[in-house]
Enzyme design. Structure first.
Site, PDB file in Angstrom:
ATOM      1  N   SER A 193      86.520  64.975  42.242  1.00  0.00           N
ATOM      2  CA  SER A 193      86.587  64.581  40.834  1.00  0.00           C
ATOM      3  C   SER A 193      86.204  63.112  40.644  1.00  0.00           C
ATOM      4  CB  SER A 193      87.989  64.885  40.293  1.00  0.00           C
ATOM      5  OG  SER A 193      88.014  64.815  38.894  1.00  0.00           O
ATOM      6  N   ASP A 289      82.487  74.087  35.351  1.00  0.00           N
ATOM      7  CA  ASP A 289      83.541  73.177  35.789  1.00  0.00           C
ATOM      8  C   ASP A 289      84.664  73.133  34.744  1.00  0.00           C
ATOM      9  OD1 ASP A 289      84.860  70.399  35.824  1.00  0.00           O
ATOM     10  OD2 ASP A 289      83.805  70.422  37.740  1.00  0.00           O
ATOM     11  N   HIS A 356      87.604  73.420  39.474  1.00  0.00           N
ATOM     12  CA  HIS A 356      87.381  71.980  39.606  1.00  0.00           C
ATOM     13  C   HIS A 356      87.962  71.534  40.937  1.00  0.00           C
ATOM     14  CE1 HIS A 356      86.509  67.956  38.159  1.00  0.00           C
ATOM     15  NE2 HIS A 356      87.743  67.571  38.425  1.00  0.00           N
TER      16      HIS A 356
END
Length: 413
Positions: A193, A289, A356
């Site tokens: 991330s 995502d 994610h």
């Protein structure tokens, strides 16, 4: 007599003035500590390292505390191989949001868990992480809110916030160099991330710091944030990133190859940075995502009537019109990824999951039920690419329900 009882026996004779009751309490406490140690070791937990020496350099978390990382030393054939993985956790855009992070592990090392279980790309078991299990594996904790790009000298006495993410990153790297990374034969800079975005932004610098003879590559897991249009037709995410860059003074830490051509906030988007990158990059990303669907496509600030509240959390709850818009987001993602799949040295694992961060657990990294693209698991794709056994640039089927190997939404960090 086993080793434990022998040790206690020797301690007793060295301190024979201790009362029997005291000695029994000592044995009980020591037994508890041994049990705890076995539990910690059994779960693969890696203790935290506080980099106190960095404080004098101004390399600190938002609250001024020392940066931290977890380090599991390499062994055997991996003793001179290094993977530095940067933790994710979003960003803070103003004094209020950064102040809120000061009392959490995302803004202060004082609140970080002392031990961290390594798995997935950081896993220490050969059967689940065959290519990197015996490397020197480091997880850099995230406590600056800027993807390790902040560098503001002044500290406002009213809020006492330190915007020093870039210094934190460099201090950790320098410390690891002193601990043996200067002799690296193979190295990876990776992240999840916001940490995966940092892996892209710092990739070429990482390559330049390491020995020229080393094989150095970077891996971004769910860090390919696109300069996309939201449901209103605008780009909320660009405005959001402009606030991050302005507050943290990120401009001078971003790749000059990008900032020399466009506004610094646009250099928070990998699609504008990757074209001029010199170091090989592998992108692991979900076409749908889950973070980007919520925050790039349908951010709450733009979804005034909350019409997307259910859809963006569960694509099965989308209307036909919303699904068409979601499909359009994938089209935006595909265009943004063109600098990746147009260059042979780069790798791409783009699945059609609503997820994610997919490389942080053994299940999604290499597990039997983990996501697959072109009959390959993420671990196989990255390992083959890193060692040059085979190239990998695969794009999954086009709809959010077309891949049966997609798990429920994963949030590694």
């Amino acid at each position: 007599m086993d080793n434990f009882n022998f040790s206690v026996h020797m301690l007793y004779h060295k301190n024979n003035n201790l009362p029997t009751e005291t000695m029994e309490k000592f044995k009980q406490c020591w037994s508890s500590l041994l049990v705890l140690a076995v539990v910690v070791i059994g779960t693969g937990a890696v203790p935290i390292t506080y980099l106190q020496s960095a404080v004098a350099k101004g390399a600190v978390c938002l609250d001024g505390s020392a940066p931290a990382y977890h380090f599991d030393k390499g062994f055997g054939s991996g003793v001179n191989n290094w993977i530095v993985h940067m933790e994710g956790g979003g960003w803070c855009t103003d004094v209020a949001s950064c102040s809120a992070r000061k009392n959490t592990m995302k803004g202060s090392s004082k609140f970080m868990n002392k031990d961290f279980g390594f798995s997935g790309i950081l896993g220490g078991k050969q059967n689940t992480n065959p290519d990197f299990y015996n490397w020197n594996r480091i997880k850099v904790r995230y406590c600056d809110g800027s993807s390790f790009t902040g560098n503001v000298e002044a500290v406002n006495p009213a809020n006492k916030l330190f915007f020093r993410g870039a210094r934190v990153w460099r201090a950790v790297i320098d410390d690891l160099m002193a601990k043996g990374m200067k002799n690296a034969q193979n190295a990876i800079l990776s992240g999840c991330s916001a940490g995966a975005l940092a892996a892209i932004l710092h990739c070429d610098t990482f390559r330049a710091i390491l020995p020229p003879t080393a094989r150095v590559k970077c891996v971004s897991d769910a860090g390919y944030f696109i300069h996309g249009k939201d449901i209103s037709g605008g780009s909320y995410i660009q405005t959001y990133y402009s606030k991050v860059v302005a507050l943290h003074g990120s401009a001078k830490s971003l790749p000059v190859s990008c900032t020399s051509k466009m506004k610094p906030e646009l250099c928070f988007f990998p699609q504008n940075v990757v074209p001029s990158m010199r170091t090989p990059l592998f992108v692991i990303n979900a076409a749908f995502d889950s973070w980007q669907i919520k925050n790039v496509l349908a951010p709450t600030a733009v979804d005034k009537r909350k019409e997307w509240k259910n859809c963006k959390l569960d694509l099965k709850k989308c209307t036909a019109a919303q699904l068409k818009t979601v499909q359009g987001f994938r089209d935006q993602m595909m265009r943004a990824l063109s600098p990746v799949h147009s260059t042979p040295s780069r790798g791409l694992f783009l699945d059609s999951c609503h997820a994610h961060c997919q490389g942080g657990s053994a299940a999604s990294w290499s597990g039997a039920k983990g996501p697959q693209v072109a009959n390959s698991k993420i671990s196989q794709a990255v390992g083959n690419w890193f060692y040059g056994r085979s190239a990998f640039q695969k794009i999954d089927c086009p709809s959010p329900i077309c891949n049966p190997t997609c798990p429920a939404i994963s949030t590694d960090e």
